[in-house]
Design a protein around this motif. Structure first.
Motif, PDB file in Angstrom:
ATOM      1  N   ASP A  39      56.564 -40.597  32.134  1.00  8.57           N
ATOM      2  CA  ASP A  39      56.120 -39.785  31.009  1.00  8.57           C
ATOM      3  C   ASP A  39      56.520 -40.420  29.683  1.00  8.57           C
ATOM      4  N   ASP A  40      57.729 -41.011  29.647  1.00 12.44           N
ATOM      5  CA  ASP A  40      58.187 -41.641  28.415  1.00 12.44           C
ATOM      6  C   ASP A  40      57.384 -42.897  28.102  1.00 12.44           C
ATOM      7  N   ASP A  41      56.958 -43.608  29.156  1.00 18.55           N
ATOM      8  CA  ASP A  41      56.221 -44.847  28.959  1.00 18.55           C
ATOM      9  C   ASP A  41      54.731 -44.618  28.749  1.00 18.55           C
ATOM     10  N   GLU A  42      54.264 -43.386  28.852  1.00 17.95           N
ATOM     11  CA  GLU A  42      52.833 -43.105  28.715  1.00 17.95           C
ATOM     12  C   GLU A  42      52.378 -43.364  27.283  1.00 17.95           C
ATOM     13  N   ASP A  43      51.200 -43.926  27.175  1.00 14.78           N
ATOM     14  CA  ASP A  43      50.628 -44.202  25.862  1.00 14.78           C
ATOM     15  C   ASP A  43      50.419 -42.882  25.123  1.00 14.78           C
ATOM     16  N   PRO A  44      50.953 -42.735  23.911  1.00 17.89           N
ATOM     17  CA  PRO A  44      50.823 -41.452  23.195  1.00 17.89           C
ATOM     18  C   PRO A  44      49.385 -41.077  22.865  1.00 17.89           C
ATOM     19  N   GLU A  45      48.476 -42.047  22.926  1.00 16.92           N
ATOM     20  CA  GLU A  45      47.082 -41.765  22.608  1.00 16.92           C
ATOM     21  C   GLU A  45      46.225 -41.594  23.862  1.00 16.92           C
ATOM     22  N   THR A  46      46.872 -41.425  25.001  1.00 13.56           N
ATOM     23  CA  THR A  46      46.139 -41.163  26.248  1.00 13.56           C
ATOM     24  C   THR A  46      45.482 -39.789  26.180  1.00 13.56           C
ATOM     25  N   TRP A  47      44.233 -39.697  26.631  1.00 11.09           N
ATOM     26  CA  TRP A  47      43.502 -38.428  26.591  1.00 11.09           C
ATOM     27  C   TRP A  47      43.836 -37.615  27.828  1.00 11.09           C
ATOM     28  N   VAL A  48      44.332 -36.394  27.618  1.00 10.72           N
ATOM     29  CA  VAL A  48      44.769 -35.524  28.706  1.00 10.72           C
ATOM     30  C   VAL A  48      44.180 -34.129  28.513  1.00 10.72           C
ATOM     31  N   LEU A  49      44.270 -33.315  29.557  1.00  8.19           N
ATOM     32  CA  LEU A  49      43.799 -31.933  29.496  1.00  8.19           C
ATOM     33  C   LEU A  49      44.931 -31.021  29.024  1.00  8.19           C
ATOM     34  N   PRO A  50      44.657 -30.056  28.182  1.00  8.72           N
ATOM     35  CA  PRO A  50      45.700 -29.113  27.758  1.00  8.72           C
ATOM     36  C   PRO A  50      45.964 -28.064  28.825  1.00  8.72           C
ATOM     37  N   ASP A  51      47.203 -27.605  28.900  1.00  8.88           N
ATOM     38  CA  ASP A  51      47.576 -26.547  29.839  1.00  8.88           C
ATOM     39  C   ASP A  51      47.629 -25.180  29.171  1.00  8.88           C
ATOM     40  N   THR A  52      47.857 -25.152  27.866  1.00 10.12           N
ATOM     41  CA  THR A  52      47.935 -23.895  27.114  1.00 10.12           C
ATOM     42  C   THR A  52      47.123 -24.024  25.833  1.00 10.12           C
ATOM     43  N   PRO A  53      46.699 -22.903  25.236  1.00  9.45           N
ATOM     44  CA  PRO A  53      45.948 -22.973  23.975  1.00  9.45           C
ATOM     45  C   PRO A  53      46.735 -23.632  22.849  1.00  9.45           C
ATOM     46  N   ASN A  54      48.062 -23.487  22.860  1.00 10.12           N
ATOM     47  CA  ASN A  54      48.875 -24.051  21.794  1.00 10.12           C
ATOM     48  C   ASN A  54      48.871 -25.577  21.798  1.00 10.12           C
ATOM     49  N   GLU A  55      48.515 -26.175  22.922  1.00 11.59           N
ATOM     50  CA  GLU A  55      48.483 -27.631  23.017  1.00 11.59           C
ATOM     51  C   GLU A  55      47.211 -28.229  22.441  1.00 11.59           C
ATOM     52  N   ILE A  56      46.213 -27.399  22.160  1.00 11.47           N
ATOM     53  CA  ILE A  56      44.949 -27.902  21.606  1.00 11.47           C
ATOM     54  C   ILE A  56      45.158 -28.133  20.110  1.00 11.47           C
ATOM     55  N   ARG A  57      45.363 -29.371  19.748  1.00 15.20           N
ATOM     56  CA  ARG A  57      45.616 -29.769  18.366  1.00 15.20           C
ATOM     57  C   ARG A  57      45.328 -31.252  18.218  1.00 15.20           C
ATOM     58  N   GLY A  58      45.144 -31.681  16.988  1.00 14.09           N
ATOM     59  CA  GLY A  58      44.889 -33.100  16.734  1.00 14.09           C
ATOM     60  C   GLY A  58      43.492 -33.514  17.174  1.00 14.09           C
ATOM     61  N   PRO A  59      43.245 -34.807  17.384  1.00 13.35           N
ATOM     62  CA  PRO A  59      41.931 -35.285  17.854  1.00 13.35           C
ATOM     63  C   PRO A  59      41.533 -34.614  19.157  1.00 13.35           C
ATOM     64  N   THR A  60      40.323 -34.097  19.191  1.00 15.97           N
ATOM     65  CA  THR A  60      39.862 -33.293  20.334  1.00 15.97           C
ATOM     66  C   THR A  60      38.495 -33.768  20.785  1.00 15.97           C
ATOM     67  N   PHE A  61      38.332 -33.887  22.090  1.00 15.65           N
ATOM     68  CA  PHE A  61      37.090 -34.341  22.722  1.00 15.65           C
ATOM     69  C   PHE A  61      36.553 -33.179  23.553  1.00 15.65           C
ATOM     70  N   ILE A  62      35.370 -32.670  23.195  1.00 14.66           N
ATOM     71  CA  ILE A  62      34.813 -31.469  23.830  1.00 14.66           C
ATOM     72  C   ILE A  62      33.588 -31.863  24.652  1.00 14.66           C
ATOM     73  N   MET A  63      33.620 -31.560  25.954  1.00 16.88           N
ATOM     74  CA  MET A  63      32.520 -31.896  26.872  1.00 16.88           C
ATOM     75  C   MET A  63      32.048 -30.642  27.598  1.00 16.88           C
ATOM     76  N   HIS A  64      30.823 -30.748  28.150  1.00 16.75           N
ATOM     77  CA  HIS A  64      30.265 -29.643  28.935  1.00 16.75           C
ATOM     78  C   HIS A  64      29.584 -30.219  30.176  1.00 16.75           C
ATOM     79  N   PRO A  65      29.846 -29.640  31.352  1.00 17.06           N
ATOM     80  CA  PRO A  65      29.252 -30.162  32.600  1.00 17.06           C
ATOM     81  C   PRO A  65      27.804 -29.726  32.775  1.00 17.06           C
TER      82      PRO A  65
END
Length: 280
Positions: A39-65
């Motif tokens: 976790d410490d070595d993970e690239d800080p700019e890696t794109w990940v899924l949020p687990d809570t609404p409070n984590e949705i911040r900063g650059p955001t990528f929105i997709m629809h299936p």
């Protein structure tokens, strides 16, 4: 070639107890340490899924299936309009495999929105990552646009993280953002859905450094709101000290208020109180 064993150069004395080698911890603890290091070595700019609404911040990528082709929400700085971009239009190398929807990351700045929020507020603002930074808004009729320079109630969205990890966005009118098909097969955004269905569910990706930032904020809040603990030992000491002080004050007051040739005259109740304080 000599077969003698190599002797240890460490000095030993008669009567010394042999030291036992300490065994390493079980594999579970080692794996947990590796997980933390990863976790410490993970690239800080890696794109990940949020687990809570409070984590949705900063650059955001929105997709629809969407079917038949998944889509993402873009903003065209040329026309100053929200565009629905189909991933089928991407040009891939002949040998490259088509990535799954959850493995996709933004390939252009027009696909990125910047999510901001007021501290402590459950609502967020979605601002374009390109152009002049317009805010996504929705009016009372459900029309969604991104042409506002300032943010107000119509520019506020409440993200809701669903059990499967997808996200729904509710506007100030308590309606949900959704994808709608119009004449000619074109797709557009609407904000007038009463319920969350397939059209109102989006996959949202954020950068890992902002997710970590949100988690650290939550830990700080938990530390501040934690109930204070009382040190029983110090409390007892304070009680006993105060009791002794009051007893000493009582004796002094009686000493300077005596009469009858220095004889101490006290009532029965005062004697009981002195006896009670001397217990401490």
């Amino acid at each position: 070639m000599s077969t003698d064993k190599v002797r240890s150069t460490k000095l030993t004395f008669k009567g010394d107890k042999p030291t036992k080698k300490r065994k390493r911890e079980d594999g579970g603890s080692r794996s947990s340490k590796k997980g933390r290091r990863k976790d410490d070595d993970e690239d800080p700019e890696t794109w990940v899924l949020p687990d809570t609404p409070n984590e949705i911040r900063g650059p955001t990528f929105i997709m629809h299936p969407s079917d038949p082709s998944p889509i993402c929400i873009n903003f065209s700085s040329t026309t100053n309009r929200i565009m629905i971009y189909s991933f089928d239009k991407e040009k891939l190398d002949e040998d490259a495999e088509t990535p799954s929807l959850l493995d996709r990351t933004p390939t252009d700045v027009s696909q990125v929105w910047v999510t901001t929020r007021v501290a402590g507020s459950p609502t967020v603002n979605l601002r374009t990552g390109t152009g002049e930074g317009k805010f996504m808004s929705c009016d009372a009729h459900g029309l969604v646009s991104a042409d506002r320079d300032a943010r107000g109630p119509q520019e506020e969205w409440t993200p809701v993280v669903l059990p499967d990890g997808m996200v729904a966005f509710m506007n100030v009118y308590e309606k949900y953002l959704g994808v709608d098909e119009v004449a000619g097969g074109a797709m557009q955004l609407r904000g007038d859905s009463d319920e969350v269905g397939f059209r109102e569910r989006f996959w949202v990706k954020i950068q890992s450094k902002y997710k970590k930032e949100a988690n650290e904020e939550e830990k700080k809040k938990e530390g501040v709101t934690e109930n204070p603990r009382i040190n029983e030992t110090s409390s007892k000491y304070v009680v006993r000290t105060r009791a002794r002080a009051s007893c000493l004050t009582f004796h002094r007051s009686q000493l300077y208020q005596t009469w009858g040739a220095g004889r101490l005259v006290t009532s029965t109740e005062d004697k009981k109180e002195v006896h009670l304080h001397s217990y401490f």
